[in-house]
Design a protein around this motif. Sequence first.
Motif, PDB file in Angstrom:
ATOM      1  N   VAL A  31      16.752   3.889  18.314  1.00  0.00           N
ATOM      2  CA  VAL A  31      17.249   2.975  17.868  1.00  0.00           C
ATOM      3  C   VAL A  31      15.790   2.220  17.060  1.00  0.00           C
ATOM      4  CG1 VAL A  31      18.342   0.570  17.775  1.00  0.00           C
ATOM      5  CG2 VAL A  31      19.204   2.499  19.256  1.00  0.00           C
ATOM      6  N   LEU A  32      14.895   1.860  17.597  1.00  0.00           N
ATOM      7  CA  LEU A  32      13.785   1.496  16.967  1.00  0.00           C
ATOM      8  C   LEU A  32      13.244   2.187  15.999  1.00  0.00           C
ATOM      9  CD1 LEU A  32      11.683  -0.938  17.035  1.00  0.00           C
ATOM     10  CD2 LEU A  32      10.356   0.650  18.684  1.00  0.00           C
ATOM     11  N   ILE A  92      13.125   3.298   9.929  1.00  0.00           N
ATOM     12  CA  ILE A  92      13.385   4.214   8.750  1.00  0.00           C
ATOM     13  C   ILE A  92      14.202   3.413   7.835  1.00  0.00           C
ATOM     14  CG2 ILE A  92      14.782   6.111   8.267  1.00  0.00           C
ATOM     15  CD1 ILE A  92      13.919   7.255  10.818  1.00  0.00           C
ATOM     16  N   ILE A  93      15.327   2.483   8.143  1.00  0.00           N
ATOM     17  CA  ILE A  93      15.960   1.644   7.247  1.00  0.00           C
ATOM     18  C   ILE A  93      15.088   0.885   6.329  1.00  0.00           C
ATOM     19  CG2 ILE A  93      17.853   0.125   6.940  1.00  0.00           C
ATOM     20  CD1 ILE A  93      19.250   1.406   9.395  1.00  0.00           C
ATOM     21  N   VAL A  94      14.400   0.111   7.204  1.00  0.00           N
ATOM     22  CA  VAL A  94      13.366  -0.843   6.378  1.00  0.00           C
ATOM     23  C   VAL A  94      12.295  -0.127   5.531  1.00  0.00           C
ATOM     24  CG1 VAL A  94      11.410  -2.366   6.637  1.00  0.00           C
ATOM     25  CG2 VAL A  94      13.587  -2.445   8.323  1.00  0.00           C
ATOM     26  N   ARG A  95      11.695   1.147   5.724  1.00  0.00           N
ATOM     27  CA  ARG A  95      10.972   1.725   4.816  1.00  0.00           C
ATOM     28  C   ARG A  95      11.730   2.274   3.651  1.00  0.00           C
ATOM     29  NH1 ARG A  95       5.884   2.723   6.779  1.00  0.00           N
ATOM     30  NH2 ARG A  95       5.648   4.352   5.480  1.00  0.00           N
ATOM     31  N   GLU A 109       4.998   7.701   2.108  1.00  0.00           N
ATOM     32  CA  GLU A 109       6.203   9.030   2.052  1.00  0.00           C
ATOM     33  C   GLU A 109       5.875   9.943   3.073  1.00  0.00           C
ATOM     34  OE1 GLU A 109       6.513  10.379  -1.892  1.00  0.00           O
ATOM     35  OE2 GLU A 109       7.285   8.438  -2.787  1.00  0.00           O
ATOM     36  N   GLN A 110       4.695  10.410   3.117  1.00  0.00           N
ATOM     37  CA  GLN A 110       4.325  11.352   4.357  1.00  0.00           C
ATOM     38  C   GLN A 110       4.690  10.653   5.747  1.00  0.00           C
ATOM     39  OE1 GLN A 110       0.240  12.236   3.523  1.00  0.00           O
ATOM     40  NE2 GLN A 110       0.988  13.728   2.106  1.00  0.00           N
ATOM     41  N   LEU A 111       4.172   9.335   5.823  1.00  0.00           N
ATOM     42  CA  LEU A 111       4.521   8.690   7.042  1.00  0.00           C
ATOM     43  C   LEU A 111       5.956   8.642   7.412  1.00  0.00           C
ATOM     44  CD1 LEU A 111       3.305   7.152   9.738  1.00  0.00           C
ATOM     45  CD2 LEU A 111       3.530   5.291   8.504  1.00  0.00           C
ATOM     46  N   THR A 112       6.602   8.305   6.331  1.00  0.00           N
ATOM     47  CA  THR A 112       8.157   8.380   6.508  1.00  0.00           C
ATOM     48  C   THR A 112       8.797   9.426   6.833  1.00  0.00           C
ATOM     49  OG1 THR A 112       8.268   6.400   4.791  1.00  0.00           O
ATOM     50  CG2 THR A 112      10.440   7.467   5.391  1.00  0.00           C
ATOM     51  N   VAL A 113       8.361  10.579   6.324  1.00  0.00           N
ATOM     52  CA  VAL A 113       8.900  11.984   6.526  1.00  0.00           C
ATOM     53  C   VAL A 113       8.528  12.282   8.217  1.00  0.00           C
ATOM     54  CG1 VAL A 113       8.469  14.332   6.361  1.00  0.00           C
ATOM     55  CG2 VAL A 113       8.738  12.837   4.300  1.00  0.00           C
TER      56      VAL A 113
END
Length: 52
Positions: free
Chosen positions: A9-10, A15-18, A31-35
Amino acid sequence: MVLTINVAVLLAVIIIVRLRRRTGARKRTDEQLTVLIVLVFGVLVAPTAVVL
């Protein structure tokens, strides 16, 4: 009182915020960190049994 935080959940909230940020404001490393976060989220959620 014990507070427990579900990691999946965290990560979903992170992910939603990013992803709400504008595309032009992101750097390549962002972008790489998000992936990477999305991949970890997928690994955590995939084996979870659905309880109705």
